[in-house]
Scaffold this motif. Structure first.
Motif, mmCIF file in Angstrom:
data_model
loop_
_atom_site.group_PDB
_atom_site.id
_atom_site.type_symbol
_atom_site.label_atom_id
_atom_site.label_comp_id
_atom_site.label_asym_id
_atom_site.label_seq_id
_atom_site.Cartn_x
_atom_site.Cartn_y
_atom_site.Cartn_z
ATOM 1 N N VAL A 178 0.873 -1.318 -0.006
ATOM 2 C CA VAL A 178 -0.082 0.098 0.056
ATOM 3 C C VAL A 178 0.986 1.233 -0.001
ATOM 4 C CG1 VAL A 178 -1.981 -1.180 1.177
ATOM 5 C CG2 VAL A 178 -0.138 0.189 2.508
ATOM 6 N N SER B 9 -12.294 7.288 -0.588
ATOM 7 C CA SER B 9 -11.807 6.784 -1.884
ATOM 8 C C SER B 9 -11.917 5.517 -1.982
ATOM 9 C CB SER B 9 -10.402 7.247 -2.291
ATOM 10 O OG SER B 9 -9.907 6.688 -3.506
ATOM 11 N N VAL B 10 -12.237 4.959 -3.389
ATOM 12 C CA VAL B 10 -12.595 3.546 -3.682
ATOM 13 C C VAL B 10 -11.028 2.888 -3.788
ATOM 14 C CG1 VAL B 10 -14.607 3.781 -5.146
ATOM 15 C CG2 VAL B 10 -12.373 4.024 -6.163
ATOM 16 N N HIS B 11 -10.063 3.455 -3.916
ATOM 17 C CA HIS B 11 -8.663 3.120 -4.013
ATOM 18 C C HIS B 11 -8.030 2.692 -2.536
ATOM 19 C CE1 HIS B 11 -8.406 3.797 -8.200
ATOM 20 N NE2 HIS B 11 -8.650 5.121 -8.067
ATOM 21 N N SER B 12 -8.857 3.355 -1.391
ATOM 22 C CA SER B 12 -8.389 2.958 0.063
ATOM 23 C C SER B 12 -8.670 1.539 0.358
ATOM 24 C CB SER B 12 -9.122 4.059 0.913
ATOM 25 O OG SER B 12 -8.641 5.324 0.529
ATOM 26 N N VAL B 13 -7.573 0.984 0.614
ATOM 27 C CA VAL B 13 -7.721 -0.372 1.274
ATOM 28 C C VAL B 13 -7.754 -0.400 2.958
ATOM 29 C CG1 VAL B 13 -6.716 -1.257 -0.646
ATOM 30 C CG2 VAL B 13 -5.203 -0.782 1.082
#
Length: 278
Positions: free
Chosen positions: A25, A48-52
């Motif tokens: 990440v 955000s959709v990219h956040s894990v």
């Protein structure tokens, strides 16, 4: 990553620890002191959709000028909404405050309110330094000038704690399903399980597992064959261990009936029945 204070000095330690720990990440920082906006705004960095994984650093002294009970209630509500909406791990790290020297009732209240919330991991002030000793992390001068509350060593320790938490969560989510998952644990007894997963620390990546030891050879005395056979058979049944009772001819007749009952139990899952033989 969002915080109630300035996070600019945190960028270098976080990226350095990310390279050492090796999580797949990349750390990104939200604007300073925008915790509520980041949790509630669907277009924010944390949403955000990219956040894990999301990390929120909370310094309770930053809310002293406001109505602190109300701020805690609003923060708890924002965390619940974020957890229900995003479904990604959220780490809430409570950071040290110079106004608190011992136990903080507000920190304890916040921890109690968020305890048991799925996907939310609250780390207390006692774990903020990531295992790195820091004598005095506070910097009053920089706090007054630029709202930078900690020294360089303090930010380094805080970055280590944050990235170790993210690394542990990433490793936990990336590992294959365990054969000791709660769906495969065995015989229940009383209020808990006798085998399977006993406890699990997701951030540390430690799972405590209780499993059968194997075949148990039991000795049957000739003085009390029935009571001993029943007691040992029930213990073996509880722990899912097969048990063998070697006996002589004299106590065999007295112990035969309990042995037959243990060998063919009427309750309990079939794959974990205890086999008794003489």
């Amino acid at each position: 990553m969002a915080a109630t204070f300035t996070t600019d000095p945190l960028a270098a330690p976080v990226r350095s620890w990310a390279q050492r720990l090796g999580p797949a990440v990349e750390a990104e920082f939200a604007p300073d002191a925008q915790v509520f906006q980041e949790l509630l705004d669907p277009g924010s960095l944390l949403n955000s959709v990219h956040s894990v994984c999301a990390v929120v650093l909370v310094r309770l002294d930053d809310w002293l000028g406001e109505d602190e009970p109300r701020a805690l209630d609003e923060f708890s509500a924002a965390v619940r909404g974020f957890a229900a909406w995003r479904r990604i791990p959220l780490v809430v790290q409570l950071c040290p405050s110079p106004s608190v020297s011992g136990d903080d009732p507000w920190a304890e209240r916040l921890t109690a309110e968020l305890a048991g919330l799925s996907g939310v991991h609250v780390l207390g002030v006692d774990s903020w330094d990531g295992g790195l000793p820091v004598a005095d992390p506070h910097d009053p001068a920089r706090l007054r000038i630029a709202h930078i509350p900690y020294t360089k060593d303090g930010y380094t320790a805080l970055g280590a704690c944050a990235m170790r938490s993210v690394h542990a969560l990433h490793a936990l989510l990336a590992k294959p399903p365990s054969r000791y998952s709660p769906s495969t644990v065995t015989t229940p007894c009383g209020t808990g399980w006798t085998t399977g997963v006993r406890s699990e620390d997701e951030l540390a990546g430690v799972v405590e597992i209780v499993e059968p030891v194997g075949v148990v050879c039991a000795i049957t005395p000739i003085t009390r064959p029935t009571a001993v056979v029943v007691f040992k058979a029930l213990t073996a049944l509880k722990t899912c261990n097969p048990i063998i009772f070697p006996s002589t001819t004299r106590p065999w007749k007295a112990a035969r009936k309990p042995r037959r009952s243990c060998a063919t139990p009427r309750s309990g899952p079939a794959p974990h029945r205890t086999a008794c033989s003489g």
